[in-house]
Write a protein that holds these residues in place. Structure first.
Motif, short mmCIF file in Angstrom:
data_model
loop_
_atom_site.label_atom_id
_atom_site.label_comp_id
_atom_site.label_asym_id
_atom_site.label_seq_id
_atom_site.Cartn_x
_atom_site.Cartn_y
_atom_site.Cartn_z
N ARG A 49 42.70 -19.84 -160.47
CA ARG A 49 42.00 -21.14 -160.51
C ARG A 49 42.12 -21.85 -159.17
O ARG A 49 41.13 -22.37 -158.64
CB ARG A 49 42.61 -22.00 -161.63
CG ARG A 49 41.90 -23.33 -161.83
CD ARG A 49 42.51 -24.14 -162.97
NE ARG A 49 42.22 -23.53 -164.26
CZ ARG A 49 43.14 -23.02 -165.09
NH1 ARG A 49 44.41 -23.03 -164.76
NH2 ARG A 49 42.78 -22.50 -166.23
N SER A 50 43.32 -21.86 -158.59
CA SER A 50 43.51 -22.58 -157.33
C SER A 50 42.84 -21.87 -156.15
O SER A 50 42.54 -22.51 -155.15
CB SER A 50 44.99 -22.80 -157.05
OG SER A 50 45.63 -21.58 -156.76
N SER A 51 42.60 -20.57 -156.26
CA SER A 51 41.97 -19.85 -155.16
C SER A 51 40.44 -19.89 -155.23
O SER A 51 39.77 -19.53 -154.27
CB SER A 51 42.45 -18.40 -155.12
OG SER A 51 41.91 -17.68 -156.21
N ALA A 52 39.90 -20.33 -156.36
CA ALA A 52 38.44 -20.38 -156.52
C ALA A 52 37.87 -21.57 -155.75
O ALA A 52 38.45 -22.66 -155.74
CB ALA A 52 38.07 -20.47 -157.99
N HIS A 53 36.74 -21.34 -155.12
CA HIS A 53 36.07 -22.41 -154.39
C HIS A 53 35.45 -23.40 -155.38
O HIS A 53 34.95 -23.01 -156.43
CB HIS A 53 34.97 -21.84 -153.49
CG HIS A 53 35.51 -20.89 -152.46
ND1 HIS A 53 36.25 -21.29 -151.38
CD2 HIS A 53 35.41 -19.54 -152.36
CE1 HIS A 53 36.59 -20.24 -150.65
NE2 HIS A 53 36.10 -19.15 -151.23
N VAL A 54 35.52 -24.68 -155.00
CA VAL A 54 34.94 -25.73 -155.84
C VAL A 54 33.45 -25.46 -156.00
O VAL A 54 32.78 -25.03 -155.06
CB VAL A 54 35.19 -27.12 -155.20
CG1 VAL A 54 34.49 -28.22 -155.99
CG2 VAL A 54 36.68 -27.41 -155.11
N GLY A 55 32.94 -25.71 -157.18
CA GLY A 55 31.53 -25.51 -157.44
C GLY A 55 31.31 -24.39 -158.44
O GLY A 55 32.07 -24.22 -159.39
#
Length: 131
Positions: free
Chosen positions: A54-60
């Motif tokens: 979750r923390s490594s995923a890019h916003v959007g």
């Protein structure tokens, strides 16, 4: 049942002993593995892997896809745990050599492969790989 029919049935016993022993062994191994290991595995994924992904995923859009995938995996975990809990009493009986029936559909559902969703999460958490 006459004496000859009963003698014939007794002759079938040796061939039935090995499959019965194998059923007891598989049931006992399954109980040992799933009664603790499955819950620990799910806990580790939900506590460590999923937050890392979750923390490594890019916003959007990417984050939304990851969130949906994590939500589905958590739901899969709860469903698998519920299936296991429905099978466990019967497997206990099998392991003890007691007569019982097992829910074939539940056993088959336990074997459904979720690897197609886990691999993308695991690869995302560990970062990009060189091709």
């Amino acid at each position: 049942v006459g004496i000859f029919a009963q003698l014939s049935r007794m002759g079938d016993l040796p061939a039935l002993l090995a499959p019965a022993a194998q059923a007891r062994k598989i049931a006992a191994q399954s109980l040992n593995f799933f009664s603790k290991g499955m819950y620990e595995h799910h806990c580790e994924e939900e506590k460590d892997l999923f937050p890392a992904v979750r923390s490594s995923a890019h916003v959007g859009e990417e984050r939304m896809k990851v969130e949906a995938l994590i939500d589905q995996l958590v739901a899969d975990h709860r469903a698998l745990e519920k299936l296991w809990e429905s099978l466990e009493p019967g497997l206990n009986k099998v392991a003890k050599g007691q007569d019982t029936t097992l829910d074939t559909a539940a056993l088959q559902s336990m074997g459904v492969n979720k690897g197609d969703r886990v691999v993308p999460l695991g690869s995302r958490a560990s970062g990009p790989t060189a091709s």
